[in-house]
Write an enzyme that holds these catalytic residues in place. Structure first.
Site, mmCIF file in Angstrom:
data_model
loop_
_atom_site.group_PDB
_atom_site.id
_atom_site.type_symbol
_atom_site.label_atom_id
_atom_site.label_comp_id
_atom_site.label_asym_id
_atom_site.label_seq_id
_atom_site.Cartn_x
_atom_site.Cartn_y
_atom_site.Cartn_z
ATOM 1 N N ASP A 248 52.058 -53.770 -35.304
ATOM 2 C CA ASP A 248 52.016 -55.136 -34.797
ATOM 3 C C ASP A 248 53.219 -55.264 -33.859
ATOM 4 O O ASP A 248 54.111 -54.403 -33.840
ATOM 5 C CB ASP A 248 52.059 -56.167 -35.933
ATOM 6 C CG ASP A 248 51.551 -57.546 -35.465
ATOM 7 O OD1 ASP A 248 51.533 -57.788 -34.240
ATOM 8 O OD2 ASP A 248 51.201 -58.381 -36.321
HETATM 9 C C1 NOJ Z 1 51.439 -60.600 -33.303
HETATM 10 C C2 NOJ Z 1 50.181 -60.838 -34.094
HETATM 11 O O1 NOJ Z 1 50.452 -60.729 -35.475
HETATM 12 C C3 NOJ Z 1 49.062 -59.880 -33.724
HETATM 13 O O2 NOJ Z 1 47.903 -60.252 -34.392
HETATM 14 C C4 NOJ Z 1 48.866 -59.848 -32.238
HETATM 15 O O3 NOJ Z 1 47.832 -58.947 -31.915
HETATM 16 C C5 NOJ Z 1 50.173 -59.481 -31.546
HETATM 17 N N1 NOJ Z 1 51.195 -60.445 -31.898
HETATM 18 C C6 NOJ Z 1 50.034 -59.413 -30.032
HETATM 19 O O4 NOJ Z 1 49.888 -60.683 -29.514
#
Ligand code: NOJ
Length: 720
Positions: A248
């Site tokens: 993530d």
């Molecule tokens: C953090 C989020 O938890 C995730 O779901 C997302 O894909 C990323 N940011 C990128 O925006």
């Protein structure tokens, strides 16, 4: 007793997506041989936040014609694109219980994704599972049951990847709340991990998902993105995952431990949000010093390239252009999922469908489109006007917005119905809108989202399970002024309805969920009976928030509730829910008859090669259950027949667990057979000592019904 149609059913048992990893790995190996150390590191390291067209980008490698890989949110459509649709959120797709709609939704989202040249769409979501009813991002996933989540993951992924887009199963794993998600540890026992939280990810791998995103939190004290147990032991070895694991955004905390634990790609690759960079040049150094074996780096690259080859992205994939207009006719799926995910909770005196009322009163700010504009709030970070989705990275811009008031007005014109309205949540404005109306419709909401945005004091997770904007008071005021009140609720998850139900004038409750840009049209379909409601709740609505027994925690979360989440807990503790998991009314009636249960599970563990998704034998159908469902009412409708398994006592399992569902569309007087194929995994429990799935010894009960508490028929089988 043997059902005459069993043989035919077994022949059509669903199988996983066909995908040729072997050929893809051959191509990946051939390309790998041409790459320098620098190329390899570039393929597994993001170029940095805001340094490319997408939320995640890697560098192109000319020698193998590898493009700048573009990774973009999210689970309901392409974020930050201007010519796309906003599909219904996962939770609303789940409420349809309709496999075909889920698959088509995945396919249509991916057609748009490919159209704008995005390689990896960052969804679907199976974590959070939604153990915590207030969890901010539950609405991105498919409801509080692993089986329902698993089927929805499988359909979505197969739909998406069928058009050549890389799907991404996230967030792996145990990311169940927003508060402290980047610091907390989720501490869980191995059985709960396997039977609840890992379950839908196993479906994702079985459906050949090519990428997985590790989550922000720690698992039993070790960061998810450097956790060898969940990444290597479970995902890659136990489940046979052949694709790659990405972080993530900024969920990485180390260079070598992350690499050796099984991480394959870091995102976004720069100091995003105050974090540090752990790969890029640091990975090069670690490989040069021998701290990270060359073979591990090669494995990372091979996985990333194989995912690209296996979906044919090496040939003719469009260039990235987030401004391309790619909506096509996909709104048909949004209308259908928005409509079929609406759950009718209460319908006294058959007040619905509406019968050409002379005068209709509409009340509530959620009846109209956001006056500042349908996309005026960044990442939908507000609850102003009609609600179609929660907020955060898992959002997309609405292409258009069908608001309830506009859709109802259009429809009412045909009947000559007069409409009066108060588009505010002020109780003092109610009277003029609903006095003298034949029927009053009041709109209320509850919203949540990702923790980087706070909306009306809710920092991602919901502060409580009450309606927003004084919703209870608004309903009370409408109910005091009019005797025929319909409450329409747009919500990310369960809301406590007791105050509303205490008003005798409230005749109907329409649980309209999160219908995205088809909000009003879908509602009109149901209010006017153009379609009979056929959605079922993908979570329990309790009488009191404390009945769930789970709350957002401020420190680490020890998952003390174990397997007893949502209906599993209500069943064990004999707590009466207000509306149970799987519940939903129709405008017609269904009867169930003729249950056949056939098969014989062998107790104990079986052996089988590891295929994508785990031990091969776990995916084999070993039991079939069939029932006949008849539409005995006066109108067309669709019924979701649900199968719950009660395990033998020796299993120490929840009283019943969903292990099958089938949605049947039936004309009045017609009947059809609902068939459930029960796989070995469906009757297995995770044996912590043996570290293996095992079929427990004893008597299994197979119960089929219209909800988790409305069981119509059951049969038993003994394992031998
Ligand atoms: C953090 C989020 O938890 C995730 O779901 C997302 O894909 C990323 N940011 C990128 O925006």
């Amino acid at each position: 007793m043997r059902s005459p149609i069993l043989a035919a059913l077994l022949a059509t048992a669903s199988s996983a997506a066909t995908i040729d990893w072997t050929a893809a790995y051959e191509k990946a190996n051939a390309s790998l041989a041409k790459l320098s150390l620098n190329d390899k590191v570039n393929i597994v390291s993001g170029v940095g936040w805001n340094k490319g067209p997408c939320v995640g980008n890697t560098a192109a490698v000319g020698s193998i014609s590898y493009p700048q890989l573009c990774l973009q949110d999210g689970p309901l459509g392409v974020r930050f694109a201007t010519g796309v649709n906003a599909f219904v959120p996962g939770i609303h797709a789940a409420a349809t219980w309709d496999r075909a709609l889920m698959r088509e939704r995945g396919q249509f989202m991916a057609e748009e994704t490919k159209g704008v040249g995005v390689h990896v769409l960052l969804g679907p979501v199976a974590g959070p599972l939604g153990k915590n009813p207030a969890g901010g991002r539950n609405w991105e996933g498919f409801g509080a049951d692993p089986y329902l989540q698993g089927i929805a993951m499988a359909e979505t992924i197969e739909g998406m990847q069928s058009v050549g887009v890389q799907a991404n199963a996230k967030h792996y794993i145990l990311n169940e709340q927003e508060l402290n998600r980047e610091t907390m540890s989720s501490n869980v026992d191995d059985r709960t991990l396997h039977e609840l939280y890992l379950w839908p990810f196993a479906d994702a791998v079985h459906s050949e998902v090519v990428s997985v995103m590790c989550s922000y939190n720690k698992i039993n004290g070790t960061w998810a993105c450097e956790n060898p147990y969940v990444m290597d032991t479970i995902l890659k070895k136990e489940l046979g995952f052949q694709g790659y694991i990405m972080t993530d955004w900024n969920a990485q905390h180390s260079t070598s431990p992350a690499a050796t634990a099984g991480l394959d790609m870091t995102m976004p690759g720069s100091d995003f949000n105050g974090g540090s960079v752990f790969w890029g040049s640091k990975l090069t150094q670690a490989v040069n010093s021998g701290e990270v074996p060359q073979s591990r780096l090669d494995d990372m690259v091979r996985r990333v390239l194989a995912a690209w080859y296996v979906l044919g992205q090496d040939s003719g994939y469009p260039a990235t252009n987030l401004k391309a207009s790619v909506q096509g006719t996909h709104k048909t799926n949004i209308r259908a999922t928005a409509r079929d995910g609406i759950v009718l909770l209460k319908n006294d005196d058959s007040i619905l469908p509406l019968k050409k009322p002379a005068k209709l009163g509409l009340v509530g700010s959620a009846a109209v489109v956001n006056p500042q504009g349908m996309n005026s709030c960044t990442d939908q970070g507000c609850n102003t006007g009609a609600l179609g989705m929660g907020w955060g990275s898992g959002t997309a811009s609405y292409a258009y917005f069908s608001a309830p008031d506009a859709a109802i007005k259009t429809r009412a014109q045909a009947d000559g119905t007069q409409i009066s309205m108060s588009a505010s949540d002020s109780t003092s404005a109610v009277g003029s809108a609903v006095n003298g109306a034949d029927v009053a419709i009041v709109f209320i909401t509850s919203d949540s989202g990702e923790g980087y945005i706070t909306v009306e004091n809710n920092a991602g997770d919901r502060n409580n399970l009450d309606p927003w904007h004084n919703g209870n008071e608004l309903v009370k005021a409408v109910a005091a002024a009019n005797e025929n009140v319909i409450v329409v609720i747009h919500s990310v998850g369960p809301v406590i309805l007791e105050t509303i139900l205490a008003q005798p004038s409230v005749k109907a409750i329409v649980w309209a969920g999160l219908p995205a840009q088809e909000n009003g049209n879908a509602l009109v379909d149901i209010l006017y009976g153009d379609a009979s409601p056929s959605g079922k709740l993908p979570y329990t609505i309790a009488k009191s928030a404390s009945d769930y027994g789970i709350q957002v925690v401020s420190g680490n979360d020890d998952y003390k509730e174990g397997l007893y989440v949502d209906y599993r807990k209500f069943d064990r503790d004999e707590i009466e829910p207000r509306y149970e998991f799987g519940y939903g009314l129709s405008y017609t009636n269904f009867t169930y008859s003729d249950i056949f249960v056939d098969g014989r599970p062998n107790a104990g563990p079986a052996t089988g090669d590891i295929i994508s998704g785990g031990r091969a034998d776990l995916w084999e159908t070993i039991i079939t259950v069939t029932v006949t469902v008849a539409n005995t009412g006066a109108v067309q409708g669709a019924e979701v027949a649900q199968l719950y398994i009660g395990f033998p006592e020796s299993a120490a399992a929840p009283p019943k667990q969903l292990r099958g569902f089938e949605k049947l569309a039936l004309e009045p007087g017609a009947s059809d057979i609902a068939a459930f194929n029960i796989r070995r995994r469906d009757v297995s429990i995770w044996d912590v000592a043996q570290k293996e799935w095992v079929v427990p010894e004893g008597t299994f009960t197979f119960s089929v019904g219209a909800s988790s508490r409305d069981i119509r028929l059951s049969g038993t089988l003994d394992s031998v």
